[in-house]
Design a protein around this motif. Sequence first.
Motif, PDB file in Angstrom:
ATOM      1  N   SER A  34       0.804  -1.225   0.000  1.00  9.41           N
ATOM      2  CA  SER A  34       0.000   0.000   0.000  1.00  9.41           C
ATOM      3  C   SER A  34       0.831   1.266   0.000  1.00  9.41           C
ATOM      4  O   SER A  34       0.295   2.355   0.179  1.00  9.41           O
ATOM      5  CB  SER A  34      -0.932   0.003   1.215  1.00  9.41           C
ATOM      6  OG  SER A  34      -0.185  -0.001   2.422  1.00  9.41           O
ATOM      7  N   THR A  35       2.144   1.153  -0.215  1.00  7.45           N
ATOM      8  CA  THR A  35       2.993   2.349  -0.270  1.00  7.45           C
ATOM      9  C   THR A  35       2.603   3.203  -1.466  1.00  7.45           C
ATOM     10  O   THR A  35       2.520   2.717  -2.591  1.00  7.45           O
ATOM     11  CB  THR A  35       4.482   1.973  -0.387  1.00  7.45           C
ATOM     12  OG1 THR A  35       4.821   1.079   0.669  1.00  7.45           O
ATOM     13  CG2 THR A  35       5.351   3.212  -0.313  1.00  7.45           C
ATOM     14  N   SER A  36       2.359   4.501  -1.226  1.00  4.22           N
ATOM     15  CA  SER A  36       1.900   5.351  -2.323  1.00  4.22           C
ATOM     16  C   SER A  36       2.499   6.745  -2.314  1.00  4.22           C
ATOM     17  O   SER A  36       2.342   7.477  -3.280  1.00  4.22           O
ATOM     18  CB  SER A  36       0.370   5.484  -2.273  1.00  4.22           C
ATOM     19  OG  SER A  36      -0.038   6.173  -1.099  1.00  4.22           O
ATOM     20  N   TRP A  37       3.216   7.155  -1.249  1.00  2.16           N
ATOM     21  CA  TRP A  37       3.708   8.524  -1.159  1.00  2.16           C
ATOM     22  C   TRP A  37       4.926   8.578  -0.253  1.00  2.16           C
ATOM     23  O   TRP A  37       5.218   7.622   0.467  1.00  2.16           O
ATOM     24  CB  TRP A  37       2.612   9.459  -0.644  1.00  2.16           C
ATOM     25  CG  TRP A  37       2.134   9.179   0.754  1.00  2.16           C
ATOM     26  CD1 TRP A  37       1.320   8.150   1.161  1.00  2.16           C
ATOM     27  CD2 TRP A  37       2.465   9.923   1.939  1.00  2.16           C
ATOM     28  NE1 TRP A  37       1.116   8.223   2.525  1.00  2.16           N
ATOM     29  CE2 TRP A  37       1.807   9.294   3.030  1.00  2.16           C
ATOM     30  CE3 TRP A  37       3.238  11.057   2.177  1.00  2.16           C
ATOM     31  CZ2 TRP A  37       1.907   9.755   4.330  1.00  2.16           C
ATOM     32  CZ3 TRP A  37       3.335  11.524   3.483  1.00  2.16           C
ATOM     33  CH2 TRP A  37       2.669  10.872   4.535  1.00  2.16           C
ATOM     34  N   PHE A  38       5.632   9.695  -0.329  1.00  3.03           N
ATOM     35  CA  PHE A  38       6.773   9.878   0.558  1.00  3.03           C
ATOM     36  C   PHE A  38       7.057  11.359   0.741  1.00  3.03           C
ATOM     37  O   PHE A  38       6.579  12.206  -0.005  1.00  3.03           O
ATOM     38  CB  PHE A  38       8.013   9.138   0.042  1.00  3.03           C
ATOM     39  CG  PHE A  38       8.715   9.747  -1.139  1.00  3.03           C
ATOM     40  CD1 PHE A  38       9.972  10.313  -1.020  1.00  3.03           C
ATOM     41  CD2 PHE A  38       8.139   9.714  -2.413  1.00  3.03           C
ATOM     42  CE1 PHE A  38      10.639  10.844  -2.115  1.00  3.03           C
ATOM     43  CE2 PHE A  38       8.799  10.230  -3.522  1.00  3.03           C
ATOM     44  CZ  PHE A  38      10.053  10.804  -3.371  1.00  3.03           C
TER      45      PHE A  38
END
Length: 353
Positions: free
Chosen positions: A128-132
């Motif tokens: 679910s990684t989508s931003w940083f």
Amino acid sequence: MKSFATSLALAALIASTTMVSASNLGQSDVARVVRRHNHRHHARSTCSSTKKAAANVKKPSASSSDSSSDSSSQSQSEANSSSSPSSSSSSSSSSSSSSAHGDTSGGKLGLCWANANGMPINNFDLGSTSWFYSWDATPGWDAAPVDKLMYCPMLWGWKNTDSFQKNVLDNLDSKFNQHKCAMGMNEVNQQGQSDMSASDGCKLVEQYLMPLKEKGWYLMGPSTTNAPDGKTWYQDFQKTCPDAFNKLDSIAIHYYGTSTDDFKKYLQDWHTTFGKDIWVTEFACQNFSGGAQCNKDDTNAFANEMTSFMNQQDWIKGFAPFAVIQNLQGVSETQRLSNGNNPTSLFRTYAGL
């Protein structure tokens, strides 16, 4: 991986022998503003206590001896997926324009990323990684995968206003600004971090963030620690700066504690009190008040329960556990998200894997 529209929670970054600083600050400043330390307010805290971790502290120091040197050549192959239009649905009392983003429909997990290209970020583009974010106005390296992961520049505080002006306000068409989201100051109620009055916070927001709002950007308000004066700071900010407060799309908060019940109540209270969507831009199952730390089982239970809770709340737009870095700066080793250049089992839990 997910793709995001091209039209969206400490800003000085670490610079060690193996990690590249994402900050434009001098190294003496980096060491000072990123080091973790106890918050000036303390609360009782045990693994099952009721009013958790008033202590918040900051990012890796420039003197840390991290070990990820074998990753520095990876950055050139990182970013090339196309973005598709999408807009976030906000329960906030403020209304963002249709061109503003902050969209984590592909997953809510974010990366607190102070590594520039000192570690391979693609290794953490999982589940679910989508931003940083980087605690600064730019990611810190040219090949940052901003076409795959949403990047949001941060106005950390007084120390990076020049960088923010140059890299964001004066360079709106930069590839790093394609997602049109920006983050407010880092831990405004914390000594050693941006540490400012509500009045000064108002000045910075009006000067550096409101011009972006006028251009349709999505804005996260300043972050606070979960010390009691964090909520007081925001109440003062709302009174001092009502127009700017109302135009913020969301609020960023940090939470360090060991009780999931307290964490949930804290999130719900902020959402109810301020009527804004929430981004949890730092958190961990961590006791900064002198009590017992979470062991591995405590940590896994905490991660599973809070991930499930935050994913279920429409008004929680994103969350980023602290942190994908080698030197945890006083945070317990049970909270480690990276092992060398690779994600730990805890990171994979947060990513829903």
